[in-house]
Motif scaffolding. Sequence first.
Motif, PDB file in Angstrom:
ATOM      1  N   ILE A 121       0.877  -1.188   0.000  1.00  0.00           N
ATOM      2  CA  ILE A 121       0.000   0.000   0.000  1.00  0.00           C
ATOM      3  C   ILE A 121       0.910   1.233   0.000  1.00  0.00           C
ATOM      4  O   ILE A 121       1.732   1.394   0.919  1.00  0.00           O
ATOM      5  CB  ILE A 121      -0.918   0.003   1.235  1.00  0.00           C
ATOM      6  N   TYR A 122       0.752   2.042  -1.036  1.00  0.00           N
ATOM      7  CA  TYR A 122       1.611   3.237  -1.191  1.00  0.00           C
ATOM      8  C   TYR A 122       0.719   4.473  -1.307  1.00  0.00           C
ATOM      9  O   TYR A 122      -0.210   4.497  -2.126  1.00  0.00           O
ATOM     10  CB  TYR A 122       2.497   3.109  -2.435  1.00  0.00           C
ATOM     11  N   ILE A 123       0.974   5.461  -0.454  1.00  0.00           N
ATOM     12  CA  ILE A 123       0.135   6.675  -0.418  1.00  0.00           C
ATOM     13  C   ILE A 123       1.003   7.882  -0.744  1.00  0.00           C
ATOM     14  O   ILE A 123       2.070   8.083  -0.133  1.00  0.00           O
ATOM     15  CB  ILE A 123      -0.503   6.850   0.972  1.00  0.00           C
ATOM     16  N   GLN A 124       0.531   8.700  -1.729  1.00  0.00           N
ATOM     17  CA  GLN A 124       1.252   9.914  -2.121  1.00  0.00           C
ATOM     18  C   GLN A 124       0.273  11.069  -2.330  1.00  0.00           C
ATOM     19  O   GLN A 124      -0.904  10.861  -2.595  1.00  0.00           O
ATOM     20  CB  GLN A 124       2.050   9.689  -3.409  1.00  0.00           C
ATOM     21  N   LYS A 125       0.795  12.253  -2.163  1.00  0.00           N
ATOM     22  CA  LYS A 125      -0.016  13.460  -2.366  1.00  0.00           C
ATOM     23  C   LYS A 125       0.128  13.894  -3.830  1.00  0.00           C
ATOM     24  O   LYS A 125       1.240  14.047  -4.334  1.00  0.00           O
ATOM     25  CB  LYS A 125       0.453  14.593  -1.461  1.00  0.00           C
ATOM     26  N   ILE A 126      -1.010  14.088  -4.518  1.00  0.00           N
ATOM     27  CA  ILE A 126      -0.947  14.502  -5.929  1.00  0.00           C
ATOM     28  C   ILE A 126      -1.372  15.947  -6.130  1.00  0.00           C
ATOM     29  O   ILE A 126      -1.224  16.503  -7.211  1.00  0.00           O
ATOM     30  CB  ILE A 126      -1.802  13.572  -6.823  1.00  0.00           C
ATOM     31  N   SER A 127      -1.928  16.589  -5.105  1.00  0.00           N
ATOM     32  CA  SER A 127      -2.258  18.012  -5.151  1.00  0.00           C
ATOM     33  C   SER A 127      -2.442  18.481  -3.717  1.00  0.00           C
ATOM     34  O   SER A 127      -2.298  17.698  -2.760  1.00  0.00           O
ATOM     35  CB  SER A 127      -3.526  18.264  -5.983  1.00  0.00           C
ATOM     36  N   ASP A 128      -2.773  19.760  -3.566  1.00  0.00           N
ATOM     37  CA  ASP A 128      -2.922  20.316  -2.224  1.00  0.00           C
ATOM     38  C   ASP A 128      -4.142  19.775  -1.490  1.00  0.00           C
ATOM     39  O   ASP A 128      -4.280  19.970  -0.281  1.00  0.00           O
ATOM     40  CB  ASP A 128      -2.998  21.841  -2.297  1.00  0.00           C
ATOM     41  N   ASN A 129      -5.074  19.126  -2.197  1.00  0.00           N
ATOM     42  CA  ASN A 129      -6.295  18.630  -1.520  1.00  0.00           C
ATOM     43  C   ASN A 129      -6.695  17.236  -1.989  1.00  0.00           C
ATOM     44  O   ASN A 129      -7.848  16.855  -1.902  1.00  0.00           O
ATOM     45  CB  ASN A 129      -7.451  19.602  -1.738  1.00  0.00           C
ATOM     46  N   GLN A 130      -5.724  16.446  -2.486  1.00  0.00           N
ATOM     47  CA  GLN A 130      -6.066  15.115  -2.975  1.00  0.00           C
ATOM     48  C   GLN A 130      -4.859  14.193  -2.817  1.00  0.00           C
ATOM     49  O   GLN A 130      -3.714  14.582  -3.077  1.00  0.00           O
ATOM     50  CB  GLN A 130      -6.498  15.156  -4.440  1.00  0.00           C
ATOM     51  N   ILE A 131      -5.155  12.950  -2.351  1.00  0.00           N
ATOM     52  CA  ILE A 131      -4.113  11.935  -2.247  1.00  0.00           C
ATOM     53  C   ILE A 131      -4.468  10.775  -3.155  1.00  0.00           C
ATOM     54  O   ILE A 131      -5.628  10.619  -3.574  1.00  0.00           O
ATOM     55  CB  ILE A 131      -3.925  11.442  -0.805  1.00  0.00           C
ATOM     56  N   ALA A 132      -3.456   9.953  -3.466  1.00  0.00           N
ATOM     57  CA  ALA A 132      -3.665   8.726  -4.235  1.00  0.00           C
ATOM     58  C   ALA A 132      -3.179   7.549  -3.403  1.00  0.00           C
ATOM     59  O   ALA A 132      -2.054   7.557  -2.885  1.00  0.00           O
ATOM     60  CB  ALA A 132      -2.918   8.798  -5.557  1.00  0.00           C
ATOM     61  N   VAL A 133      -4.045   6.532  -3.262  1.00  0.00           N
ATOM     62  CA  VAL A 133      -3.707   5.309  -2.524  1.00  0.00           C
ATOM     63  C   VAL A 133      -3.587   4.179  -3.542  1.00  0.00           C
ATOM     64  O   VAL A 133      -4.555   3.853  -4.238  1.00  0.00           O
ATOM     65  CB  VAL A 133      -4.780   4.975  -1.469  1.00  0.00           C
ATOM     66  N   GLU A 134      -2.384   3.620  -3.670  1.00  0.00           N
ATOM     67  CA  GLU A 134      -2.147   2.529  -4.602  1.00  0.00           C
ATOM     68  C   GLU A 134      -2.028   1.210  -3.812  1.00  0.00           C
ATOM     69  O   GLU A 134      -1.196   1.095  -2.900  1.00  0.00           O
ATOM     70  CB  GLU A 134      -0.877   2.778  -5.403  1.00  0.00           C
ATOM     71  N   ILE A 135      -2.902   0.226  -4.153  1.00  0.00           N
ATOM     72  CA  ILE A 135      -2.891  -1.116  -3.527  1.00  0.00           C
ATOM     73  C   ILE A 135      -2.433  -2.101  -4.589  1.00  0.00           C
ATOM     74  O   ILE A 135      -3.148  -2.366  -5.564  1.00  0.00           O
ATOM     75  CB  ILE A 135      -4.282  -1.488  -2.995  1.00  0.00           C
ATOM     76  N   THR A 136      -1.220  -2.607  -4.432  1.00  0.00           N
ATOM     77  CA  THR A 136      -0.610  -3.448  -5.451  1.00  0.00           C
ATOM     78  C   THR A 136      -0.340  -4.830  -4.873  1.00  0.00           C
ATOM     79  O   THR A 136       0.245  -4.971  -3.786  1.00  0.00           O
ATOM     80  CB  THR A 136       0.712  -2.841  -5.952  1.00  0.00           C
ATOM     81  N   ASP A 137      -0.801  -5.861  -5.592  1.00  0.00           N
ATOM     82  CA  ASP A 137      -0.511  -7.228  -5.162  1.00  0.00           C
ATOM     83  C   ASP A 137       0.138  -7.985  -6.306  1.00  0.00           C
ATOM     84  O   ASP A 137       0.037  -7.592  -7.463  1.00  0.00           O
ATOM     85  CB  ASP A 137      -1.796  -7.942  -4.716  1.00  0.00           C
ATOM     86  N   ASN A 138       0.824  -9.065  -5.967  1.00  0.00           N
ATOM     87  CA  ASN A 138       1.451  -9.903  -7.008  1.00  0.00           C
ATOM     88  C   ASN A 138       0.685 -11.199  -7.181  1.00  0.00           C
ATOM     89  O   ASN A 138       1.250 -12.268  -7.415  1.00  0.00           O
ATOM     90  CB  ASN A 138       2.912 -10.172  -6.672  1.00  0.00           C
ATOM     91  N   GLY A 139      -0.664 -11.056  -7.064  1.00  0.00           N
ATOM     92  CA  GLY A 139      -1.530 -12.227  -7.161  1.00  0.00           C
ATOM     93  C   GLY A 139      -1.728 -12.702  -8.581  1.00  0.00           C
ATOM     94  O   GLY A 139      -0.953 -12.394  -9.493  1.00  0.00           O
ATOM     95  N   ILE A 140      -2.845 -13.437  -8.781  1.00  0.00           N
ATOM     96  CA  ILE A 140      -3.080 -14.094 -10.067  1.00  0.00           C
ATOM     97  C   ILE A 140      -3.589 -13.122 -11.117  1.00  0.00           C
ATOM     98  O   ILE A 140      -3.630 -13.456 -12.308  1.00  0.00           O
ATOM     99  CB  ILE A 140      -4.069 -15.251  -9.914  1.00  0.00           C
ATOM    100  N   GLY A 141      -4.017 -11.915 -10.737  1.00  0.00           N
ATOM    101  CA  GLY A 141      -4.471 -10.929 -11.698  1.00  0.00           C
ATOM    102  C   GLY A 141      -5.960 -10.998 -11.957  1.00  0.00           C
ATOM    103  O   GLY A 141      -6.649 -11.976 -11.597  1.00  0.00           O
ATOM    104  N   LEU A 142      -6.460  -9.929 -12.609  1.00  0.00           N
ATOM    105  CA  LEU A 142      -7.892  -9.804 -12.843  1.00  0.00           C
ATOM    106  C   LEU A 142      -8.425 -10.909 -13.759  1.00  0.00           C
ATOM    107  O   LEU A 142      -9.470 -11.496 -13.512  1.00  0.00           O
ATOM    108  CB  LEU A 142      -8.193  -8.435 -13.462  1.00  0.00           C
TER     109      LEU A 142
END
Length: 956
Positions: free
Chosen positions: A871-892
């Motif tokens: 789980i990686y969280i970064q700020k993309i603007s002064d009032n918005q964040i992006a939460v990235e949830i990445t797994d190495n599973g079997i895929g969609l």
Amino acid sequence: MSKFYSSHFSITLLLLLPNLISLNLKSQIPIHERFDVSKGLHDNTAYDISLDYNGFLWITTDEGIQRFDGNKFLSFIYTDNINKSGSCIQFDYRGRVWYQSFDGHLFYVENDTVKTLQHFKAKNFTTFRIIDSILTFYNGNSLVKVNLKTLNIIDQLFLPNAEISSIVFFKNSYYISGNGIFRINVDFKKIDTLDTRPGIISIFTNDNELFYQTKSDISYEVYKLADTTKILFYSDVVRINWIDLKNNTYYISTNLGLQIQERNKKNYLMTDYKFSKTFFDNYGQLIASTLNAGILIIPNENDIKYFHNLKENFTSTIFTQNKIFLATGLGKIFEFDITNKKSKLLYADVYKRQINHFIFNPNYNEFVIILNNEVKIIHPDGREIFSVENVAPKSVTIIDDKYYFVTATGGNGFLEHVFNPLKKSIWDSLYDASEKVNKFRKFTNLYRNRDVIFSSIHKKIFISTNTGVIIAGSNGDISAPNPNLFLKELFQIKDDIYGIDFKNQLYKYDYKRNIFNPIKIPYSKNDVRFILSNNSIFFLIFNRIYELKEGKPVETDLVSNQNIKYIYKFNDIFLEISNSHLSYINNISERRINFPKKIIINHVNGKRPNDTENIEIKYEKGQDVRVNYTFLNLDKRSTSRLYYRINQGQWNPILSGTDYLLFPSLKPDKYTIDFAIKEFGKLDIIKAFNIIVTTPIYKQTWFLILFQFFILILFVLYVLWQIRLLSKKNKLVTEKAEIEKNLALMTLKSIKAQMNPHFFFNALNTIQAFIYANDKLSATQYLSKFSKLTRLILENSEAEQIDLASELKTIAIYLELEKMRFVNNFEFDICTCDDIDTESIYIPTMLIQPYVENAIKHGLLHKKGEKFLRIYIQKISDNQIAVEITDNGIGLTKSQEINSKKSFAHKSFSSLANDKRIVLLNKIKGGNYKIEIEELFDQNHISKGTRVRILIPYTA
């Protein structure tokens, strides 16, 4: 020795070969500027010229009449099919300009329009006179007076068969010429006969004296009238067109040039021109009209051109104490004596080869000449003393009584003087050590040598080459002061060494530091052109000549000329050498006459100024204000430059030849425009006027108040009407919106309430599994963590938003529980960027967990081998964040295949609930919530996991 004894600009300079007995007759001509058809004059045949009250010059030609302001010609055309050529320009009390055609028509210019007095046509051209508001002319039978205010005849004098040819007004009387010379008093009451001899052809006055001219079979005679006394003034085969007088000197216009007569001495100048009239203007300039060359302006009749007819080019000049030597492109050398203004030919190459450069050695009275492939030493009488061939020479300088130093394409070296081979010199050792090549000793083998200068005080030779500048001493030492400095010219003033590079930058040599330092000129190098001199540095900027004094440019009063290559100063005389002549300029301080220049405002956006110099124009949106003006300046010696400013702002220069100013979109206000001329660094205002941009009626205060009041009444009535019609409708809309908002909030709470039990159900199933497996330790640890998670969820269940730190803490405990559930077969990592303060960022509760759950359940659960969730969280603007949830599973793709094989279509309850929740959050809060799901592939296009990116607006 100064380089100005040997300067060698490659210039084009026309000279007059002095092969006439009287040099003053043919080899000199006053410096003048010519205005003909190439500069806008209708025709080179100019019959008459005159200055009006403002200072405009008016000219009549075969095509009619024109006005000249010193820069441009303005034409006034009469459109009817009658002869418009004429003469006798005069001005009346209203400023109208009059002249008479050679067919007898009287024309006048009024408001830029040419009109004619058809009913007052003369029988033929007789000239006429305007005195105040009275016009007097001869109609063939009578002398007629016309009142110019009413254009009615007010008096007539019957003169049948008088054959009148000219009428003048002199000392309050009319003088007429015809079959005699007659004087008529101003009220036409008395006629005196002054001369009745035959052949009288004209009478004229220069306002100081009265003359009349007669013609016989062999000559023309001119008599000067003094009351009733007649004095023979002139007798010659050449007819006189006009006589002007200044400082007891007569300037007589003829078809064979301008005759200058002073104390019984006569001298003809400019014999190629047919002069019709001359006069001196307010600047002291002689202005002349000609019948074959247009208009001439002679700033100072004592400033003379020499050598103006020689069909050769100047290539180099030498200045000595009282003489100038001039070399030409056809191999000739002329001598010009500054004192007696005489010239003579000293030398002419038999092959007419161009002299590229030459110097004069006064100690031996000889010239050293540089030709294309030969160095020659000659005596001023033309005898050749010595020559060296096949050396491709470029430049030469004198080192001492024994040696010259020559630069050439293939090297440079010493040339020994033929008369002093046994004389001792400090340069003997270098000479003896140099290689002997073709009658001279080669000092270096450097190629492409250009220029050379010798400093007699420091005993140094300065050589400009294609690899830079080198300096050589008598002991053989060689230095390169500026390795990357390439100078095209070297020159010397006293013992100061200067150079000019190919970018037109000026340098001065510093003996102490052994370096060439640039001299800064406060102008662009592209605008500066240096002019060689004998004792100073002159240069040209914007057609003005400046002198470099103490490192700063100082404007001079020299005549500007783009073609000037050399300026030599001799006592109170300046000698200018250009591409067409040698100019002999007298004492500059005596030539200067301060007379004001004029700016005349023609119109502003088509509107003329009033008597108070105010111009009022109406404001229009986007309208540019264009000021058309005339800079009236016939002074051809002037170095003044025109500037303007608006409302006491910054002064701005005006380009030469410009006759308008443009001000974009001036707002309604009063604007003061000032014009000034700048001479010698000082600005003098010569014109000030006002432009008043008036506010349109629809923008004036009273109109705006009235209009706004009217609109306000209409608006109030309209609002009252609309309130009555819409009050019930607005109430229903408000109630409906409130109900929809409450319903959405209730739905959101319901979904969140459903999500929490769903999570608890999954957790209890896991505990049950540990109990069944009799794993008491794991069940105890799991139950402990579950209790912590339960407490956090219960604490945050009623809150709409929690801080990010609490949300991440909840997710971390959840992941630890899931990790225990899957028997530690996956790893996880939660990472935030350094610029994120997790305790000050608030987001909706339980927004991230469902997607973490899906990553485990649908991605990692079915994967074999190492499992990892990040789980990686970064700020993309002064009032918005992006939460990235990445797994190495079997895929969609694989996950969907597994789900499709089940007996019913499956989609996680938490995913469905969160999708609804995202829609509602965007609707209620107006935020920018967004879910992006991406399957990850390796380079072989095999699925390697899934990434979910959640964009969450936050509040701090």
